[in-house]
Design an enzyme around this catalytic site. Structure first.
Site, PDB file in Angstrom:
ATOM      1  N   GLU A  10     -22.170 -31.369 -16.946  1.00  0.00           N
ATOM      2  CA  GLU A  10     -23.590 -31.656 -17.183  1.00  0.00           C
ATOM      3  C   GLU A  10     -23.805 -33.126 -17.542  1.00  0.00           C
ATOM      4  OE1 GLU A  10     -23.619 -28.322 -19.930  1.00  0.00           O
ATOM      5  OE2 GLU A  10     -25.346 -27.502 -18.856  1.00  0.00           O
ATOM      6  N   GLY A  27     -20.380 -28.786 -20.441  1.00  0.00           N
ATOM      7  CA  GLY A  27     -21.099 -29.989 -20.844  1.00  0.00           C
ATOM      8  C   GLY A  27     -20.555 -31.252 -20.190  1.00  0.00           C
ATOM      9  N   ALA A  48     -18.905 -28.904 -24.012  1.00  0.00           N
ATOM     10  CA  ALA A  48     -19.364 -28.979 -25.398  1.00  0.00           C
ATOM     11  C   ALA A  48     -18.245 -28.452 -26.285  1.00  0.00           C
ATOM     12  CB  ALA A  48     -20.628 -28.139 -25.564  1.00  0.00           C
ATOM     13  N   GLU A  83     -19.289 -21.616 -18.780  1.00  0.00           N
ATOM     14  CA  GLU A  83     -19.857 -21.056 -20.011  1.00  0.00           C
ATOM     15  C   GLU A  83     -19.882 -19.535 -20.033  1.00  0.00           C
ATOM     16  OE1 GLU A  83     -21.148 -23.569 -18.274  1.00  0.00           O
ATOM     17  OE2 GLU A  83     -21.724 -25.192 -19.641  1.00  0.00           O
TER      18      GLU A  83
HETATM   19  C1  HXC Z   1     -13.257 -27.711 -28.037  1.00  0.00           C
HETATM   20  C2  HXC Z   1     -11.536 -27.995 -26.558  1.00  0.00           C
HETATM   21  C3  HXC Z   1     -12.398 -27.806 -25.468  1.00  0.00           C
HETATM   22  C4  HXC Z   1     -13.779 -27.559 -25.760  1.00  0.00           C
HETATM   23  C5  HXC Z   1     -10.438 -28.156 -24.698  1.00  0.00           C
HETATM   24  N1  HXC Z   1     -10.325 -28.208 -26.043  1.00  0.00           N
HETATM   25  N2  HXC Z   1     -11.692 -27.897 -24.334  1.00  0.00           N
HETATM   26  N3  HXC Z   1     -11.961 -27.946 -27.830  1.00  0.00           N
HETATM   27  N4  HXC Z   1     -14.142 -27.523 -27.054  1.00  0.00           N
HETATM   28  N5  HXC Z   1     -14.674 -27.393 -24.797  1.00  0.00           N
HETATM   29  C6  HXC Z   1      -9.133 -28.458 -26.825  1.00  0.00           C
HETATM   30  C7  HXC Z   1      -8.217 -27.268 -26.840  1.00  0.00           C
HETATM   31  O1  HXC Z   1      -8.642 -26.339 -27.801  1.00  0.00           O
HETATM   32  C8  HXC Z   1      -6.903 -27.904 -27.221  1.00  0.00           C
HETATM   33  O2  HXC Z   1      -6.890 -28.153 -28.605  1.00  0.00           O
HETATM   34  C9  HXC Z   1      -6.954 -29.241 -26.502  1.00  0.00           C
HETATM   35  O3  HXC Z   1      -8.348 -29.484 -26.242  1.00  0.00           O
HETATM   36  C10 HXC Z   1      -6.222 -29.235 -25.176  1.00  0.00           C
HETATM   37  O4  HXC Z   1      -6.702 -28.135 -24.387  1.00  0.00           O
HETATM   38  P1  HXC Z   1      -5.742 -27.064 -23.710  1.00  0.00           P
HETATM   39  O5  HXC Z   1      -6.561 -25.855 -23.458  1.00  0.00           O
HETATM   40  O6  HXC Z   1      -4.499 -26.918 -24.508  1.00  0.00           O
HETATM   41  O7  HXC Z   1      -5.397 -27.815 -22.354  1.00  0.00           O
HETATM   42  P2  HXC Z   1      -5.054 -27.154 -20.931  1.00  0.00           P
HETATM   43  O8  HXC Z   1      -4.163 -25.972 -21.120  1.00  0.00           O
HETATM   44  O9  HXC Z   1      -4.627 -28.278 -20.070  1.00  0.00           O
HETATM   45  O10 HXC Z   1      -6.455 -26.587 -20.391  1.00  0.00           O
HETATM   46  C11 HXC Z   1      -7.541 -27.457 -20.081  1.00  0.00           C
HETATM   47  C12 HXC Z   1      -8.855 -26.653 -19.922  1.00  0.00           C
HETATM   48  C13 HXC Z   1      -9.085 -25.797 -21.168  1.00  0.00           C
HETATM   49  C14 HXC Z   1      -8.768 -25.774 -18.675  1.00  0.00           C
HETATM   50  C15 HXC Z   1      -9.972 -27.685 -19.709  1.00  0.00           C
HETATM   51  O11 HXC Z   1      -8.965 -26.635 -22.344  1.00  0.00           O
HETATM   52  C16 HXC Z   1     -10.434 -25.143 -21.202  1.00  0.00           C
HETATM   53  O12 HXC Z   1     -10.671 -24.160 -20.522  1.00  0.00           O
HETATM   54  N6  HXC Z   1     -11.359 -25.663 -22.049  1.00  0.00           N
HETATM   55  C17 HXC Z   1     -12.673 -25.106 -22.231  1.00  0.00           C
HETATM   56  C18 HXC Z   1     -13.541 -25.397 -21.034  1.00  0.00           C
HETATM   57  C19 HXC Z   1     -14.928 -24.798 -21.234  1.00  0.00           C
HETATM   58  O13 HXC Z   1     -15.102 -23.584 -21.356  1.00  0.00           O
HETATM   59  N7  HXC Z   1     -15.936 -25.650 -21.314  1.00  0.00           N
HETATM   60  C20 HXC Z   1     -17.309 -25.236 -21.483  1.00  0.00           C
HETATM   61  C21 HXC Z   1     -17.655 -25.290 -22.930  1.00  0.00           C
HETATM   62  S1  HXC Z   1     -19.308 -24.690 -23.233  1.00  0.00           S
HETATM   63  P3  HXC Z   1      -5.601 -27.795 -29.511  1.00  0.00           P
HETATM   64  O14 HXC Z   1      -6.070 -28.135 -30.897  1.00  0.00           O
HETATM   65  O15 HXC Z   1      -5.324 -26.356 -29.296  1.00  0.00           O
HETATM   66  O16 HXC Z   1      -4.532 -28.706 -28.968  1.00  0.00           O
HETATM   67  C22 HXC Z   1     -20.268 -25.942 -22.692  1.00  0.00           C
HETATM   68  C23 HXC Z   1     -21.694 -25.724 -22.445  1.00  0.00           C
HETATM   69  C24 HXC Z   1     -22.488 -25.785 -23.635  1.00  0.00           C
HETATM   70  O17 HXC Z   1     -19.851 -27.012 -22.428  1.00  0.00           O
HETATM   71  C25 HXC Z   1     -23.657 -24.901 -23.520  1.00  0.00           C
HETATM   72  C26 HXC Z   1     -23.401 -23.579 -24.077  1.00  0.00           C
HETATM   73  C27 HXC Z   1     -24.307 -23.233 -25.209  1.00  0.00           C
END
Ligand code: HXC
Length: 260
Positions: free
Chosen positions: A114, A111, A68, A134
């Site tokens: 999911e 997400g 998400a 998360e």
């Molecule tokens: C918003 C995101 C994002 C996310 C990545 N990006 N994941 N933006 N929401 N979930 C964006 C980054 O900010 C970045 O933007 C660009 O995508 C590239 O990501 P990087 O981190 O630079 O890439 P990399 O170093 O290759 O790392 C990849 C990654 C990392 C390991 C997947 O991006 C990451 O950990 N993302 C978050 C994963 C996560 O926690 N997902 C769960 C979300 S909560 P910029 O602008 O900086 O280039 C969820 C559940 C919802 O899904 C329910 C909870 C209420």
């Protein structure tokens, strides 16, 4: 319909198949509200299209979806997410009749994992990774992860993933029962389209009943589930496609289903 965060196409090599590509590459296909509404809207529309018998949902080679959209969630508070019932729209994907094939490469996190689990068949490229990270953000899965992951891989693995936030590779995901099949990255989309076309060539109403019967096993006891299966099985003898499928076998020819 025009979409901004997804691409919808009808690949010529896969009759009766629609392909939806998540298309926010700069954000690794983070699932924001617009993407949720567009994807759910597109799938719902395809579900009603008599010319489509299966849908493939894919992302990019780098990311199916990295979760998400964290930037969108960050400023929100309880009354807002509660009143909006944040993520409720996703539940509609679980209700469609048409089979959904997820073609997952790269990150399928939060997400993203999911969403893959909301699909009926999960084909994963050899570079795919899965997780529910998360907890690292101070929250828990919100699109069904705590429930669907546990049903898919069991408590031991689900607790490990949900409580540590670690990511698992595709071999572990397949071994655990999350993934239907592992496919080389270069073949992922072809294989997904081929799988979807195979399904779309069968009787659409019967395919949907098969999907409904398998899904029923999540919701009920074994005895009730078997009763449901038996009733559905009997009712299929009222379809033209049952007549055609069995006649084709007996006459040693290919079946030509009319989805009726
Ligand atoms: C918003 C995101 C994002 C996310 C990545 N990006 N994941 N933006 N929401 N979930 C964006 C980054 O900010 C970045 O933007 C660009 O995508 C590239 O990501 P990087 O981190 O630079 O890439 P990399 O170093 O290759 O790392 C990849 C990654 C990392 C390991 C997947 O991006 C990451 O950990 N993302 C978050 C994963 C996560 O926690 N997902 C769960 C979300 S909560 P910029 O602008 O900086 O280039 C969820 C559940 C919802 O899904 C329910 C909870 C209420």
């Amino acid at each position: 319909t025009e979409y901004e965060t997804i691409l919808v196409s009808r690949p010529s090599q896969a009759p009766r198949v629609a392909l939806i590509t998540l298309n926010r590459p700069k954000a690794l296909n983070a699932l924001n509200r617009q993407l949720m509404l567009e994807l759910v809207g597109a799938v719902t529309e395809l579900d009603r299209d008599p010319d489509v018998g299966a849908v493939v949902i894919t992302g990019s080679e780098r990311a199916f979806a990295a979760g998400a959209d964290i930037r969108e969630m960050q400023p929100q508070g309880f009354p807002g997410v509660y009143v909006d019932d944040l993520f409720r729209e996703w539940d509609r994907l679980a209700d469609v009749r048409i089979p959904l094939v997820a073609a997952v490469a790269g990150h399928a996190l939060g997400g993203g994992c999911e969403l893959a689990m909301l699909c009926d068949i999960l084909l994963a490229a050899d570079n795919a990774t899965f997780g529910q990270p998360e907890i690292r953000l101070g929250v828990i899965p919100g699109i069904g992860g705590s429930q669907r992951l546990t049903r898919a891989v069991g408590k031991a693995k689900a607790m490990d993933l949900v409580l540590t936030g670690r990511t698992m590779g595709v071999e572990e995901a397949e071994r655990s029962g999350l993934v239907s099949r592992i496919v080389p990255l270069a073949d992922l989309l072809d294989e997904a389209l081929k799988t979807a076309a195979t399904i779309a060539g069968y009787s659409s109403p019967v395919v949907s009943m098969a999907k409904e019967a398998v899904n029923r096993s999540y919701e009920t006891t074994l005895a009730e589930g078997i009763r449901f299966e038996r009733r559905v099985f009997h009712s299929i003898f009222a379809t033209a496609d049952q007549k055609e499928g069995m006649a084709a076998f007996v006459e040693k020819r290919a079946a030509d289903f009319t989805h009726s």
